[in-house]
Design a protein around this motif. Structure first.
Motif, PDB file in Angstrom:
ATOM      1  N   GLN A  46       0.708  -0.906   0.177  1.00 46.16           N
ATOM      2  CA  GLN A  46       0.229   0.528   0.298  1.00 46.16           C
ATOM      3  C   GLN A  46       0.869   1.115   0.243  1.00 46.16           C
ATOM      4  N   PHE A  47       1.799   1.378   0.811  1.00 44.18           N
ATOM      5  CA  PHE A  47       2.932   2.296   0.976  1.00 44.18           C
ATOM      6  C   PHE A  47       4.300   1.821   0.846  1.00 44.18           C
ATOM      7  N   LEU A  48       4.984   2.707  -0.310  1.00 42.19           N
ATOM      8  CA  LEU A  48       6.117   2.645  -1.302  1.00 42.19           C
ATOM      9  C   LEU A  48       7.090   3.913  -1.042  1.00 42.19           C
ATOM     10  N   ARG A  49       8.047   3.313  -0.128  1.00 41.80           N
ATOM     11  CA  ARG A  49       9.354   5.273  -1.137  1.00 41.80           C
ATOM     12  C   ARG A  49      10.521   4.272  -1.700  1.00 41.80           C
ATOM     13  N   LEU A  50      10.244   4.823  -2.270  1.00 38.67           N
ATOM     14  CA  LEU A  50      11.789   4.563  -3.293  1.00 38.67           C
ATOM     15  C   LEU A  50      12.714   6.063  -3.681  1.00 38.67           C
ATOM     16  N   ASN A  51      12.361   6.956  -2.879  1.00 37.61           N
ATOM     17  CA  ASN A  51      12.981   8.307  -3.659  1.00 37.61           C
ATOM     18  C   ASN A  51      14.507   8.492  -2.950  1.00 37.61           C
ATOM     19  N   ALA A  52      15.840   9.275  -3.024  1.00 34.20           N
ATOM     20  CA  ALA A  52      16.427   9.356  -2.560  1.00 34.20           C
ATOM     21  C   ALA A  52      17.434   8.363  -3.013  1.00 34.20           C
ATOM     22  N   ASN A  53      17.242   7.836  -4.297  1.00 33.51           N
ATOM     23  CA  ASN A  53      18.096   6.530  -4.728  1.00 33.51           C
ATOM     24  C   ASN A  53      18.733   7.689  -6.457  1.00 33.51           C
ATOM     25  N   PRO A  54      20.179   7.123  -6.580  1.00 33.95           N
ATOM     26  CA  PRO A  54      19.754   7.789  -7.734  1.00 33.95           C
ATOM     27  C   PRO A  54      19.359   7.300  -9.370  1.00 33.95           C
ATOM     28  N   TRP A  55      18.664   6.445  -9.771  1.00 33.41           N
ATOM     29  CA  TRP A  55      17.842   5.668 -10.451  1.00 33.41           C
ATOM     30  C   TRP A  55      17.983   6.059 -11.679  1.00 33.41           C
ATOM     31  N   ILE A  56      18.691   5.241 -12.933  1.00 34.90           N
ATOM     32  CA  ILE A  56      18.772   4.768 -14.222  1.00 34.90           C
ATOM     33  C   ILE A  56      17.914   4.773 -14.900  1.00 34.90           C
ATOM     34  N   CYS A  57      17.177   6.035 -15.695  1.00 33.08           N
ATOM     35  CA  CYS A  57      15.498   5.423 -16.691  1.00 33.08           C
ATOM     36  C   CYS A  57      16.117   5.322 -17.906  1.00 33.08           C
ATOM     37  N   ASP A  58      17.206   4.736 -18.128  1.00 34.88           N
ATOM     38  CA  ASP A  58      16.874   3.695 -19.614  1.00 34.88           C
ATOM     39  C   ASP A  58      15.966   2.748 -19.770  1.00 34.88           C
ATOM     40  N   CYS A  59      16.670   1.587 -20.547  1.00 36.58           N
ATOM     41  CA  CYS A  59      15.882   0.663 -20.669  1.00 36.58           C
ATOM     42  C   CYS A  59      15.468  -0.692 -19.571  1.00 36.58           C
ATOM     43  N   ARG A  60      16.088  -0.161 -18.707  1.00 36.28           N
ATOM     44  CA  ARG A  60      16.796  -1.047 -17.253  1.00 36.28           C
ATOM     45  C   ARG A  60      15.160  -0.627 -16.589  1.00 36.28           C
ATOM     46  N   ALA A  61      15.104  -0.138 -16.743  1.00 33.55           N
ATOM     47  CA  ALA A  61      13.951   1.353 -16.171  1.00 33.55           C
ATOM     48  C   ALA A  61      12.263   0.847 -16.640  1.00 33.55           C
ATOM     49  N   ARG A  62      12.202  -0.130 -17.472  1.00 28.49           N
ATOM     50  CA  ARG A  62      10.688  -0.088 -17.989  1.00 28.49           C
ATOM     51  C   ARG A  62       9.788  -1.210 -17.634  1.00 28.49           C
ATOM     52  N   SER A  63      10.484  -2.412 -16.837  1.00 27.18           N
ATOM     53  CA  SER A  63      10.017  -2.741 -16.036  1.00 27.18           C
ATOM     54  C   SER A  63       9.249  -2.466 -14.923  1.00 27.18           C
ATOM     55  N   LEU A  64      10.059  -1.614 -14.117  1.00 28.92           N
ATOM     56  CA  LEU A  64       9.426  -0.967 -13.261  1.00 28.92           C
ATOM     57  C   LEU A  64       8.495  -0.121 -13.155  1.00 28.92           C
ATOM     58  N   GLU A  76       6.554   0.360 -15.787  1.00 28.47           N
ATOM     59  CA  GLU A  76       5.289  -0.986 -16.255  1.00 28.47           C
ATOM     60  C   GLU A  76       4.694  -1.631 -15.228  1.00 28.47           C
ATOM     61  N   TRP A  77       5.410  -2.358 -13.673  1.00 24.54           N
ATOM     62  CA  TRP A  77       4.994  -2.576 -12.173  1.00 24.54           C
ATOM     63  C   TRP A  77       3.579  -1.373 -12.090  1.00 24.54           C
ATOM     64  N   PHE A  78       4.708  -0.001 -11.956  1.00 23.43           N
ATOM     65  CA  PHE A  78       3.574   1.021 -11.440  1.00 23.43           C
ATOM     66  C   PHE A  78       2.255   1.530 -12.137  1.00 23.43           C
ATOM     67  N   LYS A  79       2.440   0.992 -13.344  1.00 24.22           N
ATOM     68  CA  LYS A  79       1.494   1.016 -14.657  1.00 24.22           C
ATOM     69  C   LYS A  79       0.234   0.202 -13.598  1.00 24.22           C
ATOM     70  N   ARG A  80       0.595  -1.254 -13.981  1.00 27.36           N
ATOM     71  CA  ARG A  80       0.102  -1.810 -13.809  1.00 27.36           C
ATOM     72  C   ARG A  80      -0.159  -2.216 -11.744  1.00 27.36           C
ATOM     73  N   PHE A  81      -0.214  -1.477 -10.792  1.00 19.23           N
ATOM     74  CA  PHE A  81      -0.317  -1.832  -9.810  1.00 19.23           C
ATOM     75  C   PHE A  81      -0.292  -0.470  -8.923  1.00 19.23           C
ATOM     76  N   ARG A  82      -1.206  -0.475  -8.353  1.00 19.23           N
ATOM     77  CA  ARG A  82      -1.943   0.876  -7.213  1.00 19.23           C
ATOM     78  C   ARG A  82      -1.587   0.953  -6.357  1.00 19.23           C
ATOM     79  N   VAL A  83      -0.667   1.924  -5.940  1.00 21.45           N
ATOM     80  CA  VAL A  83       0.218   2.434  -4.437  1.00 21.45           C
ATOM     81  C   VAL A  83       0.568   3.405  -4.676  1.00 21.45           C
TER      82      VAL A  83
END
Length: 440
Positions: free
Chosen positions: A255-273, A275-282
């Motif tokens: 229900q509650f997720l905190r992933l801020n303050a991380n050095p996210w690389i938003c290339d193809c490696r980020a696609r699955s995550l 997509e997860w946000f698109k299909r999962f309400r949190v």
């Protein structure tokens, strides 16, 4: 006539004296250690903030709650505590050694607090052996850099485990495998770098997992495979640059997720995550991209299909088994059991006992202002989407919530406690009054 009356009065006085002396003797059988304060029903011994360097002698054998926090105790030895002890507070001392076997006979112990002992750098694998009813174990803010792989074995009743703000570098596979009734696991403020495949195996009833402010760089794809009941996951302030959406699929109750303050690389490696946000309400914090340059400062959650148009489609594995029920093996307490716990009755099927045990500490004042039970989160940690975040890890002096019937000593303002204290004070005067009556 006068002589007969005097004789009768003396006999009555002698009878009263004998009765009162007997009551006084009974009261003094279980005496209280010097400079400590004792209360009855249940038997409570409060020896906090007295500069003890060792466990004081004279703790009554029938003591159920023993408070020894804010002293300078150096070590713990076998035979220091009675078998009836249910709550034992030893936080904020100078403990550097716990003799194996210290807690072996404490089979009724439900809460043990060893936090804030900065020199407690090592624990024997058998330190907690024999704690058949333990429900809340506090080992926060010690000097631990590692834990023996079997230290939590057979602690099947444990529900709350506080390991925050140590210096833990890693967590072994199956470290928590026997903790099938654990609901709260606090690991924030350590130096953990990797979450391996089986690090959380067996935690079928876990509800809250706090891993923020570590150095986590890698989360194995199957690390969360047994965590289908987790509702709160904090991974902010780590070193994560990517996280698989397939890994997050295991968290079916999140229900509650905190992933801020991380050095996210938003290339193809980020696609699955993404997509997860698109299909999962949190309810989630932001995920700000640092790379590639064209996506810098954008929120990963709000990227579009166009941003991943050149990336291959994700192909999540179809052979996952989520929320497998292995908790009832080996005769352990599992989903269908009911635990009688320190904070009330906890039904099985993964329910979380309430209230949070941090409220249990509100009933006892500390004379040491430098040692709060837990630190409040700083302003930058506040999260309006989850207003109870502070209650997970802190016990602010401004919070007054208590468990009914869980006050201690002078904190109890009930009529029964007033009568009890009045009764105890009068016992001190019983011999004096009885003697005066006899020679009246």
């Amino acid at each position: 006539m006068s002589k007969g009356r005097n004789s009768t009065m003396k006999q009555e006085s002698a009878s009263v004296l004998l009765l009162l002396t007997a009551l006084y003797a009974i009261y003094k059988v279980e005496s209280c250690p010097s400079v400590c304060t004792c209360y009855s029903d249940p038997m409570t011994v409060s020896c906090q903030s007295q500069n003890f360097q060792q466990i004081p002698p004279g703790i009554p054998a029938n003591s159920q709650r023993v408070f020894l926090q804010n002293n300078r105790i150096l070590e713990l030895r076998t035979g220091s505590f009675g078998i009836h002890t249910t709550v034992l507070w030893l936080y904020y001392n100078n403990i550097s050694y716990i003799e194996p076997g210290t807690f072996w006979k404490l089979r009724n112990l439900e809460e043990l607090d060893l936090g804030d002992n900065r020199n407690l750098r090592n624990l024997d694998p058998d330190t907690f052996r024999g704690l058949e009813k333990i429900q809340s174990l506090h080992i926060y803010r010690c000097g631990l850099s590692s834990l023996p792989p079997t230290i939590f074995r057979k602690l099947y009743t444990l529900q709350y485990l506080y390991l925050q703000e140590n210096n833990l570098q890693y967590l072994q596979d199956d470290l928590f495998v026997d903790l099938v009734n654990l609901t709260h696991l606090f690991l924030h403020g350590n130096s953990i770098r990797v979450l391996s495949k089986n690090v959380f195996r067996g935690l079928f009833n876990l509800d809250r997992l706090l891993l923020h402010v570590n150095k986590i760089q890698v989360v194995n794809r199957w690390a969360f495979q047994d965590l289908s009941k987790v509702t709160i996951l904090y991974l902010f302030n780590n070193s994560l640059s990517e996280l698989s959406g397939e890994t997050m699929d295991s968290l079916a109750s999140l229900q509650f997720l905190r992933l801020n303050a991380n050095p996210w690389i938003c290339d193809c490696r980020a696609r699955s995550l993404w997509e997860w946000f698109k299909r999962f309400r949190v309810s989630s914090s932001d995920l700000i991209c640092v790379l590639p340059e064209e996506k810098k400062d954008q929120d990963l959650r709000y990227l579009t299909d166009k941003d991943f148009s050149a990336c291959p489609l994700s192909n999540p594995s179809q052979d996952r088994t989520i929320g497998r029920n292995r908790a009832s093996s080996n005769g352990r307490l599992g989903f269908n059991g009911t635990l009688n716990n320190l904070y009330g009755s906890a039904e099985g099927k993964g329910s979380s006992p309430k209230p949070d045990p941090s409220t249990f500490y509100k009933g006892l004042k500390s004379n040491n202002g430098l040692s709060p039970k837990y630190n409040m989160p700083t302003g930058e940690d506040d999260w309006p989407n989850y207003e109870n975040e502070g209650e997970l890890t802190s016990s602010s002096p401004n919070r007054k919530k208590k468990l009914p019937g869980r006050c201690f000593g002078s904190e109890c303002e009930t009529e029964d406690s007033s009568i009890s204290q009045w009764f105890c004070h009068w016992f001190v005067w019983i011999p004096i009054l009885a003697t005066a009556l006899l020679f009246h």
